[in-house]
Design a protein around this motif. Structure first.
Motif, PDB file in Angstrom:
ATOM      1  N   ARG A   5       0.938  14.963   3.226  1.00 11.40           N
ATOM      2  CA  ARG A   5      -0.245  15.828   3.293  1.00 11.40           C
ATOM      3  C   ARG A   5      -0.669  16.270   1.898  1.00 11.40           C
ATOM      4  NH1 ARG A   5       1.475  19.581   8.406  1.00 11.40           N
ATOM      5  NH2 ARG A   5       1.350  17.919   9.967  1.00 11.40           N
ATOM      6  N   SER A   8      -2.260  13.309   0.212  1.00  9.99           N
ATOM      7  CA  SER A   8      -3.604  13.111   0.749  1.00  9.99           C
ATOM      8  C   SER A   8      -4.580  14.119   0.144  1.00  9.99           C
ATOM      9  CB  SER A   8      -3.574  13.238   2.272  1.00  9.99           C
ATOM     10  OG  SER A   8      -4.839  13.018   2.825  1.00  9.99           O
ATOM     11  N   ALA A   9      -4.144  15.359   0.019  1.00  8.45           N
ATOM     12  CA  ALA A   9      -4.996  16.395  -0.582  1.00  8.45           C
ATOM     13  C   ALA A   9      -5.299  16.078  -2.044  1.00  8.45           C
ATOM     14  CB  ALA A   9      -4.319  17.766  -0.464  1.00  8.45           C
ATOM     15  N   TYR A  10      -4.289  15.635  -2.780  1.00 10.28           N
ATOM     16  CA  TYR A  10      -4.535  15.261  -4.177  1.00 10.28           C
ATOM     17  C   TYR A  10      -5.488  14.070  -4.270  1.00 10.28           C
ATOM     18  CZ  TYR A  10      -1.187  18.483  -6.271  1.00 10.28           C
ATOM     19  OH  TYR A  10      -0.544  19.619  -6.704  1.00 10.28           O
ATOM     20  N   HIS A  11      -5.386  13.147  -3.331  1.00 18.76           N
ATOM     21  CA  HIS A  11      -6.308  12.016  -3.344  1.00 18.76           C
ATOM     22  C   HIS A  11      -7.737  12.496  -3.109  1.00 18.76           C
ATOM     23  CE1 HIS A  11      -8.502   8.545  -1.652  1.00 18.76           C
ATOM     24  NE2 HIS A  11      -8.030   8.026  -2.771  1.00 18.76           N
ATOM     25  N   ARG A  12      -7.923  13.375  -2.128  1.00 14.60           N
ATOM     26  CA  ARG A  12      -9.265  13.909  -1.870  1.00 14.60           C
ATOM     27  C   ARG A  12      -9.794  14.694  -3.062  1.00 14.60           C
ATOM     28  NH1 ARG A  12      -6.816  15.031   2.921  1.00 14.60           N
ATOM     29  NH2 ARG A  12      -6.728  17.260   2.486  1.00 14.60           N
ATOM     30  N   ALA A  13      -8.892  15.241  -3.865  1.00 19.07           N
ATOM     31  CA  ALA A  13      -9.289  15.990  -5.066  1.00 19.07           C
ATOM     32  C   ALA A  13      -9.453  15.075  -6.277  1.00 19.07           C
ATOM     33  CB  ALA A  13      -8.249  17.069  -5.363  1.00 19.07           C
ATOM     34  N   SER A  14      -9.497  13.774  -6.043  1.00 19.40           N
ATOM     35  CA  SER A  14      -9.695  12.773  -7.101  1.00 19.40           C
ATOM     36  C   SER A  14      -8.579  12.770  -8.134  1.00 19.40           C
ATOM     37  CB  SER A  14     -11.058  12.963  -7.783  1.00 19.40           C
ATOM     38  OG  SER A  14     -12.097  12.817  -6.841  1.00 19.40           O
ATOM     39  N   ILE A  45      -3.809   5.353   2.352  1.00 21.83           N
ATOM     40  CA  ILE A  45      -4.244   6.239   1.257  1.00 21.83           C
ATOM     41  C   ILE A  45      -3.502   5.878  -0.019  1.00 21.83           C
ATOM     42  CG2 ILE A  45      -4.426   8.627   0.467  1.00 21.83           C
ATOM     43  CD1 ILE A  45      -4.413   9.400   3.509  1.00 21.83           C
ATOM     44  N   ARG A  48      -5.071   2.963  -1.586  1.00 20.93           N
ATOM     45  CA  ARG A  48      -6.305   3.342  -2.282  1.00 20.93           C
ATOM     46  C   ARG A  48      -5.990   3.957  -3.644  1.00 20.93           C
ATOM     47  NH1 ARG A  48     -11.794   2.164  -2.276  1.00 20.93           N
ATOM     48  NH2 ARG A  48     -12.790   3.869  -3.372  1.00 20.93           N
ATOM     49  N   CYS A  49      -4.913   4.732  -3.718  1.00 19.96           N
ATOM     50  CA  CYS A  49      -4.506   5.296  -5.014  1.00 19.96           C
ATOM     51  C   CYS A  49      -4.215   4.177  -6.007  1.00 19.96           C
ATOM     52  CB  CYS A  49      -3.283   6.195  -4.854  1.00 19.96           C
ATOM     53  SG  CYS A  49      -3.597   7.730  -3.966  1.00 19.96           S
TER      54      CYS A  49
END
Length: 163
Positions: A5, A8-14, A45, A48-49
């Motif tokens: 989680r 995932s949050a860090y990914h959404r934060a670019s 995810i 994607r990173c």
């Protein structure tokens, strides 16, 4: 789950590098605890990173691993997304027939799962592949429809991709 989680949050934060570290640990722990399907969703995810950090070969391996697990579990939005990500890799490598095959499979899975956003997103890649394979009218028609459907549902990222 918390590691994934957070990733995932860090990914959404670019922040793909930071996300990657959390996701690598979390995915391994989920798999070790028999939660392969949940781990596969996060593996997408993670892939994607890698892609965002210019590692498409590693990204492809992550998408393929996720796809293999999710395929056994049946139609889902996550499975459709794994096919969408693979379609995207093929598109960016100018492998348009492979892109079309993956995007069509993504659309089939999304339809079976009732995943509207994934179905629309897949159609963007179907359209792009068709255009690049010389089927301009049909390809642009598909992308136009994806744009309209994306806007209507408030899926601005998908609509922007269609543009």
């Amino acid at each position: 789950q918390l590691l994934c989680r957070a990733g995932s949050a860090y990914h959404r934060a670019s922040e793909p590098a930071r996300a990657q570290r959390f996701l690598e640990q979390g995915v391994s722990l989920l798999e070790a605890n028999g939660q392969e399907v949940e781990a596969a969703g996060y593996r997408i995810i993670l892939g994607r990173c890698y892609w965002e950090r210019s590692q498409p070969t590693v990204a492809r391996a992550e998408y393929e691993r996720a796809r293999a697990v999710l395929e056994r579990a049946g139609p889902s939005e996550a499975l459709a997304t794994s096919y969408i990500r693979l379609a995207g890799l093929h598109m960016f490598e100018f492998q348009f027939e492979e892109c079309l095959a993956m995007a069509n499979r993504a659309a089939e899975v999304a339809e079976a799962a009732g995943a509207e956003s994934a179905r629309i997103w897949a159609s963007v890649f179907v359209g792009g592949a068709l255009v690049n394979l010389g089927q301009m009218d049909e390809g642009f028609r598909r992308m136009d429809r994806a744009y309209s459907e994306g806007v209507a549902l408030g899926l601005s990222g998908i609509a922007a991709n269609a543009l």
